[in-house]
Design a protein around this motif. Structure first.
Motif, PDB file in Angstrom:
ATOM      1  N   ALA A 257       0.830  -1.199   0.000  1.00 53.18           N
ATOM      2  CA  ALA A 257       0.000   0.000   0.000  1.00 53.18           C
ATOM      3  C   ALA A 257       0.869   1.255   0.000  1.00 53.18           C
ATOM      4  N   ALA A 258       1.947   1.230   0.780  1.00 48.57           N
ATOM      5  CA  ALA A 258       2.845   2.381   0.828  1.00 48.57           C
ATOM      6  C   ALA A 258       3.505   2.622  -0.516  1.00 48.57           C
ATOM      7  N   ARG A 259       3.897   1.538  -1.205  1.00 51.33           N
ATOM      8  CA  ARG A 259       4.515   1.690  -2.518  1.00 51.33           C
ATOM      9  C   ARG A 259       3.521   2.248  -3.530  1.00 51.33           C
ATOM     10  N   ALA A 260       2.246   2.004  -3.310  1.00 49.84           N
ATOM     11  CA  ALA A 260       1.212   2.528  -4.205  1.00 49.84           C
ATOM     12  C   ALA A 260       0.743   3.913  -3.763  1.00 49.84           C
ATOM     13  N   TYR A 261       1.326   4.447  -2.657  1.00 48.95           N
ATOM     14  CA  TYR A 261       0.938   5.750  -2.109  1.00 48.95           C
ATOM     15  C   TYR A 261      -0.549   5.781  -1.785  1.00 48.95           C
ATOM     16  N   MET A 262      -1.009   4.702  -1.154  1.00 48.72           N
ATOM     17  CA  MET A 262      -2.413   4.595  -0.753  1.00 48.72           C
ATOM     18  C   MET A 262      -2.497   4.172   0.701  1.00 48.72           C
ATOM     19  N   SER A 263      -3.622   4.454   1.313  1.00 46.02           N
ATOM     20  CA  SER A 263      -3.890   3.892   2.632  1.00 46.02           C
ATOM     21  C   SER A 263      -4.185   2.409   2.482  1.00 46.02           C
ATOM     22  N   ARG A 264      -4.073   1.659   3.560  1.00 43.62           N
ATOM     23  CA  ARG A 264      -4.340   0.223   3.501  1.00 43.62           C
ATOM     24  C   ARG A 264      -5.773  -0.033   3.029  1.00 43.62           C
ATOM     25  N   ARG A 265      -6.720   0.736   3.531  1.00 41.27           N
ATOM     26  CA  ARG A 265      -8.116   0.509   3.149  1.00 41.27           C
ATOM     27  C   ARG A 265      -8.336   0.789   1.662  1.00 41.27           C
ATOM     28  N   THR A 266      -7.785   1.898   1.182  1.00 41.81           N
ATOM     29  CA  THR A 266      -7.939   2.226  -0.242  1.00 41.81           C
ATOM     30  C   THR A 266      -7.259   1.190  -1.121  1.00 41.81           C
ATOM     31  N   PHE A 267      -6.058   0.753  -0.702  1.00 40.31           N
ATOM     32  CA  PHE A 267      -5.331  -0.245  -1.479  1.00 40.31           C
ATOM     33  C   PHE A 267      -6.113  -1.551  -1.534  1.00 40.31           C
ATOM     34  N   ASP A 268      -6.648  -1.985  -0.393  1.00 34.60           N
ATOM     35  CA  ASP A 268      -7.441  -3.218  -0.367  1.00 34.60           C
ATOM     36  C   ASP A 268      -8.622  -3.122  -1.326  1.00 34.60           C
ATOM     37  N   ARG A 269      -9.326  -2.006  -1.265  1.00 34.25           N
ATOM     38  CA  ARG A 269     -10.505  -1.849  -2.112  1.00 34.25           C
ATOM     39  C   ARG A 269     -10.122  -1.830  -3.587  1.00 34.25           C
ATOM     40  N   ARG A 270      -9.060  -1.096  -3.914  1.00 32.51           N
ATOM     41  CA  ARG A 270      -8.632  -0.995  -5.303  1.00 32.51           C
ATOM     42  C   ARG A 270      -8.133  -2.333  -5.831  1.00 32.51           C
ATOM     43  N   PHE A 271      -7.351  -3.047  -5.033  1.00 37.34           N
ATOM     44  CA  PHE A 271      -6.805  -4.333  -5.444  1.00 37.34           C
ATOM     45  C   PHE A 271      -7.938  -5.341  -5.654  1.00 37.34           C
ATOM     46  N   ARG A 272      -8.893  -5.366  -4.735  1.00 36.18           N
ATOM     47  CA  ARG A 272      -9.999  -6.310  -4.853  1.00 36.18           C
ATOM     48  C   ARG A 272     -10.862  -6.002  -6.075  1.00 36.18           C
ATOM     49  N   SER A 273     -11.053  -4.717  -6.358  1.00 31.28           N
ATOM     50  CA  SER A 273     -11.874  -4.356  -7.521  1.00 31.28           C
ATOM     51  C   SER A 273     -11.228  -4.802  -8.828  1.00 31.28           C
ATOM     52  N   LEU A 274      -9.898  -4.882  -8.853  1.00 28.11           N
ATOM     53  CA  LEU A 274      -9.189  -5.279 -10.067  1.00 28.11           C
ATOM     54  C   LEU A 274      -9.062  -6.781 -10.209  1.00 28.11           C
ATOM     55  N   THR A 275      -8.888  -7.485  -9.094  1.00 30.80           N
ATOM     56  CA  THR A 275      -8.548  -8.904  -9.157  1.00 30.80           C
ATOM     57  C   THR A 275      -9.618  -9.827  -8.625  1.00 30.80           C
TER      58      THR A 275
END
Length: 423
Positions: A257-275
């Protein structure tokens, strides 16, 4: 296996008087791959009573207006339309032409009506997407081709998708995995209706194994590191690539999440929406996949493999490995080496042998012969069409790794349904 508690139990749902279980309707659509379409035609449409196989009556139905163009540039003319489904006690939907397209509403209505009247509904390969669109898989276990299992789980979250199974029988709704698994499911239906002797006789005529399970595919269920194609153009692709290159390091989802410059919650949501999968579950799966490769291609101890795959301890590796593949790392390595071809050389194979079992089961050129033979004698007229009429289809692939998405013993689990520490 679980059943939809909101639906009428299979035992209580009576088959409508005008429907008979031995009448099989096969629903064909334009753009469908010809091999999957030919499987139920060959299994249920040829009279093999001389070999001890009870006869079914086949109704080949057009699921939409003609012309029906298949892969390979063929144009089919089905002898029946959707109205014929009203007589069938078994309705089979072969692979759907594209997982990105919605099936015709009229066909979905016909499937729902058939199910309400007690018919057995069968989806082969990506035909599961048609059943899901009709709402027939809600709350049920199901399978489909391993490549499209994450998409099915993401698009229909109430479906319990398990791509490790060759087929799933949930009573009145059945689904199969990719390509040749459709043969396994059709043989299972014959076995259920008429017993093992009939199914074995049919298997002999088709020159296929009478009964396969996922464990028969070399015992091991191969994981796959592929992701949906659309992630390639997303900014998260760079983070995913970094994770795959650094699996030997100990890092967690917060690091990604840090490498993507996102919060953990935002990263989780974005990753799940894609995969369609939670990032933690995906990361664990990739670490297990890496361990699988090292067990196959190296002599590292299990403890060393754990360290080289980013697990904090061998205990963590053993637990995740067993949950994903159904065997301990040591048992996996022993089984893999036992079945490895014994050549003249002493050097171990660097990669596992992954034969194209779907074609090998039928012999060289068998898929084409199987499809051609099935078309004959079922009222289907096939003519060649020009390149302009040739559809694009992504309904199946030739290789057959089975992609686990996380599951507890005896109960299907959706991808990313649980969050557990990697180590």
């Amino acid at each position: 296996m679980s059943q939809d508690s909101a639906a009428v139990p299979d035992a209580a749902r009576k088959l409508a008087a005008r429907r008979r279980r031995e009448i099989v309707a096969v629903l064909l659509f334009s753009g469908g791959p010809i091999f999957e379409s030919s499987i139920p035609l060959s299994v249920f449409g040829i009279d093999r009573q001389d070999a001890g196989v009870p006869r079914y009556r086949l109704l080949v139905c057009a699921g939409e207006d003609a012309p029906l163009r298949t892969t390979g540039g063929l144009e089919l003319s089905a002898p029946y339309g959707l109205e014929a489904i009203s007589r069938a006690g078994t309705v089979v939907v072969p692979a759907w032409r594209s997982i990105t397209q919605a099936p015709p509403p009229a066909a979905l209505d016909a499937l729902r009506r058939a199910h309400e009247e007690g018919a057995r509904i069968v989806g082969l390969c990506t035909g599961a997407f048609v059943l899901a669109a009709a709402g027939l898989l809600d709350g049920r276990p199901a399978t489909t081709h391993w490549m499209y299992a994450p998409t099915l789980a993401k698009r229909y979250p109430s479906v319990h998708v398990d791509p490790r199974e060759l087929f799933v029988d949930d009573g009145d709704v059945l689904t199969s995995a990719g390509t040749a698994a459709g043969i396994d499911l059709c043989l299972h239906i014959v076995r259920t209706d008429h017993g093992a002797d009939a199914a074995n006789a049919l298997a002999r005529r088709l020159v296929v194994p009478p009964r396969r399970t996922a464990s028969d595919l070399g015992h091991q269920r191969y994981l796959d590191r592929s992701l949906p194609e659309e992630i390639g153009a997303d900014p998260l692709a760079e983070v995913v690539a970094w994770a795959l290159e650094h699996l030997h390091e100990q890092f967690d989802v917060e690091t990604l999440a840090a490498r993507a410059y996102m919060s953990r919650r935002t990263f989780d949501r974005r990753f799940r929406s894609l995969t369609g999968s939670a990032p933690l579950q995906w990361l664990i799966t990739q670490r297990v996949l890496q361990a699988q490769r090292l067990l196959e291609t190296s002599d590292y101890s299990v403890d060393e493999v754990a360290g080289r795959c980013g697990f904090r301890s061998p205990v963590a590796l053993r637990g995740h490995f067993r949950r994903q593949l159904g065997a301990s790392p040591a048992a996996y390595r022993a089984a893999y080496r036992a079945r490895r071809p014994q050549g003249g050389g002493s050097e171990p194979s660097l990669r596992p042998e992954r034969p194209e079992r779907e074609r090998a089961a039928l012999g060289a050129g068998g898929a084409e012969r199987f499809a051609a033979a099935a078309l004959a004698g079922h009222g289907l007229a096939a003519v060649e069409t020009g390149e302009a009429g040739k559809p694009q289809s992504d309904a199946y692939a030739s290789r057959l790794p089975e992609t686990p998405v996380g599951r507890t013993a005896g109960r299907p689990v959706l991808p990313g349904q649980r969050e557990r520490p990697v180590g």
